[in-house]
Design a protein around this motif. Structure first.
Motif, PDB file in Angstrom:
ATOM      1  N   UNK A  94       8.330  -6.353 -13.035  1.00 27.21           N
ATOM      2  CA  UNK A  94       7.689  -5.046 -12.873  1.00 27.21           C
ATOM      3  C   UNK A  94       8.442  -4.246 -11.818  1.00 27.21           C
ATOM      4  N   UNK A  95       8.627  -2.978 -12.083  1.00 28.50           N
ATOM      5  CA  UNK A  95       9.196  -2.062 -11.090  1.00 28.50           C
ATOM      6  C   UNK A  95       8.039  -1.249 -10.539  1.00 28.50           C
ATOM      7  N   UNK A  96       7.639  -1.547  -9.302  1.00 27.26           N
ATOM      8  CA  UNK A  96       6.445  -0.955  -8.723  1.00 27.26           C
ATOM      9  C   UNK A  96       6.692   0.454  -8.196  1.00 27.26           C
ATOM     10  N   UNK A  97       7.786   0.643  -7.453  1.00 25.95           N
ATOM     11  CA  UNK A  97       8.074   1.955  -6.847  1.00 25.95           C
ATOM     12  C   UNK A  97       6.858   2.521  -6.125  1.00 25.95           C
ATOM     13  N   UNK A  98       6.339   1.729  -5.190  1.00 29.35           N
ATOM     14  CA  UNK A  98       5.150   2.137  -4.449  1.00 29.35           C
ATOM     15  C   UNK A  98       5.499   2.920  -3.181  1.00 29.35           C
ATOM     16  N   UNK A  99       6.788   3.168  -2.959  1.00 26.20           N
ATOM     17  CA  UNK A  99       7.205   3.986  -1.824  1.00 26.20           C
ATOM     18  C   UNK A  99       7.257   3.264  -0.495  1.00 26.20           C
ATOM     19  N   UNK A 100       7.135   1.954  -0.514  1.00 25.93           N
ATOM     20  CA  UNK A 100       7.109   1.183   0.730  1.00 25.93           C
ATOM     21  C   UNK A 100       8.112   0.033   0.696  1.00 25.93           C
ATOM     22  N   UNK A 106       0.864  -1.179   0.000  1.00 32.41           N
ATOM     23  CA  UNK A 106       0.000   0.000   0.000  1.00 32.41           C
ATOM     24  C   UNK A 106       0.900   1.228   0.000  1.00 32.41           C
ATOM     25  N   UNK A 107       0.839   1.984  -1.090  1.00 31.60           N
ATOM     26  CA  UNK A 107       1.720   3.140  -1.205  1.00 31.60           C
ATOM     27  C   UNK A 107       1.179   4.180  -2.154  1.00 31.60           C
ATOM     28  N   UNK A 108       2.096   4.977  -2.704  1.00 33.26           N
ATOM     29  CA  UNK A 108       1.687   6.106  -3.531  1.00 33.26           C
ATOM     30  C   UNK A 108       1.065   5.703  -4.865  1.00 33.26           C
ATOM     31  N   UNK A 109       1.132   4.430  -5.229  1.00 30.26           N
ATOM     32  CA  UNK A 109       0.484   3.947  -6.447  1.00 30.26           C
ATOM     33  C   UNK A 109      -0.722   3.065  -6.128  1.00 30.26           C
ATOM     34  N   UNK A 110      -1.162   3.115  -4.874  1.00 31.34           N
ATOM     35  CA  UNK A 110      -2.335   2.354  -4.471  1.00 31.34           C
ATOM     36  C   UNK A 110      -1.982   1.006  -3.879  1.00 31.34           C
TER      37      UNK A 110
END
Length: 148
Positions: free
Chosen positions: A61-67, A22-26
């Motif tokens: 995949x490179x998610x980069x969700x900030x977590x 759960x991060x900046x991309x949902x």
């Protein structure tokens, strides 16, 4: 690792774990899977986003969700669960790219002293020989086994 981590669900055999990042991309579904390799007792740690159509891991995949720290702590938590049920298992992990392998190496380096309390930690050198993990060395992959 004393970091916040996500709750996860696990199969009865404790070899497949699912959780949500759960991060900046949902919310993004993640999966960790331990698959026995061709050598009995050796398991590959697979990790990535869960493809909802195929129910398989997409580890490119490179998610980069900030977590990232919380995700890494969750993956390590599954390692404790898996090796708790399979205490003689050897678990191998490598990234799907050099940059991912480097990211895993940094995670191990930053938490090595804590990991070494419960695991023997090895790095796979370029000559395909495992050695006790040395901070600052480049490795092709990593192998851990639970201390008894």
């Amino acid at each position: 690792m004393n970091y916040p981590r996500y709750d996860y669900s696990a199969g009865n055999e404790l070899n497949i774990f699912e959780f949500e990042s759960i991060g900046n991309k949902g919310k993004i579904k993640k999966i960790v899977q331990y698959t026995e390799m061709s050598i009995k007792g050796y398991f590959n740690l697979g990790f990535g986003d869960l493809d909802l159509k195929t129910r398989e891991i997409n580890d490119e995949i490179i998610t980069n969700n900030g977590d990232g720290q919380k995700v890494l702590a969750t993956v390590v938590s599954t390692l404790y669960s898996f090796t708790g049920k399979n205490p003689d298992a050897y678990v191998y992990a490598t990234g799907s790219s050099e940059s991912r392998t480097r990211l895993y190496r940094m995670g191990i380096t930053n938490n090595l002293e804590e990991l070494k309390k419960d695991f023997f930690v090895f790095g796979l050198r370029n000559d395909n020989v495992f050695e006790s993990f040395i901070v600052g060395e480049d490795y092709l992959g990593f192998l851990v086994t639970r201390k008894k």
